[in-house]
Design a protein around this motif. Structure first.
Motif, PDB file in Angstrom:
ATOM      1  N   LEU A  33       0.855  -1.173   0.000  1.00  0.00           N
ATOM      2  CA  LEU A  33       0.000   0.000   0.000  1.00  0.00           C
ATOM      3  C   LEU A  33       0.899   1.233   0.000  1.00  0.00           C
ATOM      4  CD1 LEU A  33      -2.669  -1.121   2.616  1.00  0.00           C
ATOM      5  CD2 LEU A  33      -2.966  -0.962   0.142  1.00  0.00           C
ATOM      6  N   GLN A  34       0.565   2.213  -0.825  1.00  0.00           N
ATOM      7  CA  GLN A  34       1.406   3.390  -0.999  1.00  0.00           C
ATOM      8  C   GLN A  34       0.571   4.654  -0.829  1.00  0.00           C
ATOM      9  OE1 GLN A  34       2.618   2.592  -5.062  1.00  0.00           O
ATOM     10  NE2 GLN A  34       4.483   1.546  -4.395  1.00  0.00           N
ATOM     11  N   ILE A  35       1.169   5.679  -0.215  1.00  0.00           N
ATOM     12  CA  ILE A  35       0.539   6.991  -0.080  1.00  0.00           C
ATOM     13  C   ILE A  35       1.298   7.980  -0.956  1.00  0.00           C
ATOM     14  CG2 ILE A  35      -0.030   8.891   1.466  1.00  0.00           C
ATOM     15  CD1 ILE A  35      -0.358   6.888   3.710  1.00  0.00           C
ATOM     16  N   ILE A  36       0.548   8.696  -1.808  1.00  0.00           N
ATOM     17  CA  ILE A  36       1.103   9.681  -2.727  1.00  0.00           C
ATOM     18  C   ILE A  36       0.437  11.019  -2.428  1.00  0.00           C
ATOM     19  CG2 ILE A  36       1.615  10.202  -5.145  1.00  0.00           C
ATOM     20  CD1 ILE A  36       2.560   7.410  -4.304  1.00  0.00           C
ATOM     21  N   ALA A  37       1.212  12.077  -2.260  1.00  0.00           N
ATOM     22  CA  ALA A  37       0.661  13.405  -2.003  1.00  0.00           C
ATOM     23  C   ALA A  37       1.103  14.362  -3.105  1.00  0.00           C
ATOM     24  CB  ALA A  37       1.107  13.929  -0.647  1.00  0.00           C
ATOM     25  N   ASN A  38       0.129  14.911  -3.821  1.00  0.00           N
ATOM     26  CA  ASN A  38       0.424  15.846  -4.904  1.00  0.00           C
ATOM     27  C   ASN A  38       1.456  15.278  -5.872  1.00  0.00           C
ATOM     28  OD1 ASN A  38      -1.354  17.919  -3.984  1.00  0.00           O
ATOM     29  ND2 ASN A  38       0.154  18.440  -2.415  1.00  0.00           N
ATOM     30  N   GLY A  39       1.321  13.990  -6.167  1.00  0.00           N
ATOM     31  CA  GLY A  39       2.216  13.336  -7.110  1.00  0.00           C
ATOM     32  C   GLY A  39       3.550  12.915  -6.541  1.00  0.00           C
ATOM     33  N   CYS A  40       3.801  13.210  -5.255  1.00  0.00           N
ATOM     34  CA  CYS A  40       5.073  12.877  -4.608  1.00  0.00           C
ATOM     35  C   CYS A  40       4.890  11.628  -3.752  1.00  0.00           C
ATOM     36  CB  CYS A  40       5.552  14.037  -3.747  1.00  0.00           C
ATOM     37  SG  CYS A  40       7.063  13.712  -2.806  1.00  0.00           S
ATOM     38  N   PHE A  41       5.692  10.604  -4.009  1.00  0.00           N
ATOM     39  CA  PHE A  41       5.636   9.382  -3.201  1.00  0.00           C
ATOM     40  C   PHE A  41       6.055   9.712  -1.776  1.00  0.00           C
ATOM     41  CE2 PHE A  41       7.834   5.826  -1.228  1.00  0.00           C
ATOM     42  CZ  PHE A  41       6.915   4.794  -1.376  1.00  0.00           C
ATOM     43  N   LEU A  42       5.227   9.323  -0.824  1.00  0.00           N
ATOM     44  CA  LEU A  42       5.535   9.575   0.575  1.00  0.00           C
ATOM     45  C   LEU A  42       6.074   8.340   1.271  1.00  0.00           C
ATOM     46  CD1 LEU A  42       2.629  11.805   1.952  1.00  0.00           C
ATOM     47  CD2 LEU A  42       4.867  12.484   1.081  1.00  0.00           C
ATOM     48  N   MET A  43       5.334   7.230   1.194  1.00  0.00           N
ATOM     49  CA  MET A  43       5.717   6.050   1.958  1.00  0.00           C
ATOM     50  C   MET A  43       4.898   4.865   1.492  1.00  0.00           C
ATOM     51  SD  MET A  43       3.885   7.269   5.464  1.00  0.00           S
ATOM     52  CE  MET A  43       4.618   8.889   5.203  1.00  0.00           C
ATOM     53  N   ASP A  44       5.370   3.672   1.881  1.00  0.00           N
ATOM     54  CA  ASP A  44       4.595   2.469   1.599  1.00  0.00           C
ATOM     55  C   ASP A  44       4.768   1.480   2.742  1.00  0.00           C
ATOM     56  OD1 ASP A  44       7.016   1.069   1.263  1.00  0.00           O
ATOM     57  OD2 ASP A  44       6.990   1.270  -0.912  1.00  0.00           O
ATOM     58  N   THR A  45       4.168   0.333   2.595  1.00  0.00           N
ATOM     59  CA  THR A  45       4.161  -0.658   3.667  1.00  0.00           C
ATOM     60  C   THR A  45       5.261  -1.706   3.503  1.00  0.00           C
ATOM     61  OG1 THR A  45       2.475  -1.897   2.422  1.00  0.00           O
ATOM     62  CG2 THR A  45       1.696  -0.387   4.133  1.00  0.00           C
ATOM     63  N   SER A  46       6.321  -1.368   2.754  1.00  0.00           N
ATOM     64  CA  SER A  46       7.348  -2.373   2.457  1.00  0.00           C
ATOM     65  C   SER A  46       8.275  -2.648   3.631  1.00  0.00           C
ATOM     66  CB  SER A  46       8.171  -1.941   1.237  1.00  0.00           C
ATOM     67  OG  SER A  46       8.824  -0.713   1.498  1.00  0.00           O
ATOM     68  N   ASP A  47       8.631  -1.623   4.406  1.00  0.00           N
ATOM     69  CA  ASP A  47       9.659  -1.801   5.432  1.00  0.00           C
ATOM     70  C   ASP A  47       9.493  -0.727   6.488  1.00  0.00           C
ATOM     71  OD1 ASP A  47      11.884  -2.200   6.979  1.00  0.00           O
ATOM     72  OD2 ASP A  47      13.342  -1.957   5.365  1.00  0.00           O
ATOM     73  N   GLY A  48       9.110  -1.109   7.684  1.00  0.00           N
ATOM     74  CA  GLY A  48       8.876  -0.132   8.738  1.00  0.00           C
ATOM     75  C   GLY A  48      10.009   0.023   9.725  1.00  0.00           C
ATOM     76  N   ARG A  49      11.214  -0.476   9.368  1.00  0.00           N
ATOM     77  CA  ARG A  49      12.307  -0.456  10.360  1.00  0.00           C
ATOM     78  C   ARG A  49      12.680   0.950  10.802  1.00  0.00           C
ATOM     79  NH1 ARG A  49      17.276  -3.033   7.989  1.00  0.00           N
ATOM     80  NH2 ARG A  49      16.440  -2.071   6.086  1.00  0.00           N
ATOM     81  N   SER A  50      12.739   1.888   9.869  1.00  0.00           N
ATOM     82  CA  SER A  50      13.173   3.231  10.255  1.00  0.00           C
ATOM     83  C   SER A  50      12.101   3.939  11.080  1.00  0.00           C
ATOM     84  CB  SER A  50      13.543   4.056   9.024  1.00  0.00           C
ATOM     85  OG  SER A  50      12.467   4.154   8.123  1.00  0.00           O
TER      86      SER A  50
END
Length: 228
Positions: A33-50
């Motif tokens: 799952l990915q969140i995009i804001a105004n065409g800019c990739f913000l984050m996804d559910t691939s890796d939550g370590r950071s």
């Protein structure tokens, strides 16, 4: 007939909202799952370590303070919130999120699979507010402030967020922290300039924690302590 690889190669738009700060999109790309804001990739559910590191280093830096409170800036895909709620050391857990769409995706949408347990925790609360304005105006204080609303202090999602990483913005962050409280800032890359800004703003014990990666530039967490 759909191509067998379409599910993995072509992102599927799950929701698209127009809010006060522009367009926000939730999409599925393969298993992510990915969140995009105004065409800019913000984050996804691939890796939550950071994102998990963000809350862990803040709690560890509080040196055993009993049941510390934490303000998490940015709900995102919910990694930081979920990880904080799994840690019994935290007391009050408050998340500030300005996008109503993102809150909805967690309350009764696709992201609820990541955050439903955390949101059911009695320690947890969500505030629908702009974090920059909130830290300037609130009278509440917290033992830790964990910021993850941008790709880092040198790469903001919206122009208005620039002020948060300036001397005046950091003064507001310090104002919402208890004496000896911890500021932790997520960044997609290290920033020596931001470390200097933190020190000039009066923060102490400034350091940067890296998330190990096989190649490329690591995600980091900038950590600083408000003087007691």
């Amino acid at each position: 007939m759909p191509h067998p690889y379409d599910t993995y190669d072509t992102p599927q738009i799950l929701d698209r909202r127009q809010g006060p700060h522009g367009e926000v999109v939730l999409r599925r790309h393969g298993g992510l799952l990915q969140i995009i804001a105004n065409g800019c990739f913000l984050m996804d559910t691939s890796d939550g370590r950071s994102e998990q590191l963000l809350v862990d280093v803040a709690c560890d830096a509080l040196s055993g303070r009993p049941r510390p409170s934490v303000l998490i800036g940015g709900l995102g895909v919910g990694f930081s919130l979920a990880h904080a709620a799994e840690d019994p050391r935290w007391g009050r857990i408050t998340v500030v999120e300005r996008e109503r769409a993102i809150i909805d995706w967690h309350l009764d949408g696709p992201l609820s699979a990541l955050s439903s347990r955390a949101l059911a925790d009695p320690r947890t609360g969500i505030l629908e507010a702009d974090l920059v304005r909130y830290v300037h105006e609130t009278t509440d204080t917290y033992d830790a402030l964990c910021l993850d609303i941008d790709n880092g202090p040198d790469w903001t999602v919206t122009e208005d967020n620039d002020s948060l990483y300036s001397a005046s913005g950091l003064a507001s962050c310090a104002r919402v922290l208890t004496p000896g409280g911890v500021l932790a800032v997520w960044s997609a890359q290290p920033s020596s300039d931001f470390e200097g800004t933190l020190r000039n703003a009066g923060f102490q014990q400034v350091r940067t924690e890296e998330v190990p990666v096989a190649r490329g530039v690591p995600d980091v967490v900038h950590l600083a302590v408000r003087p007691g």
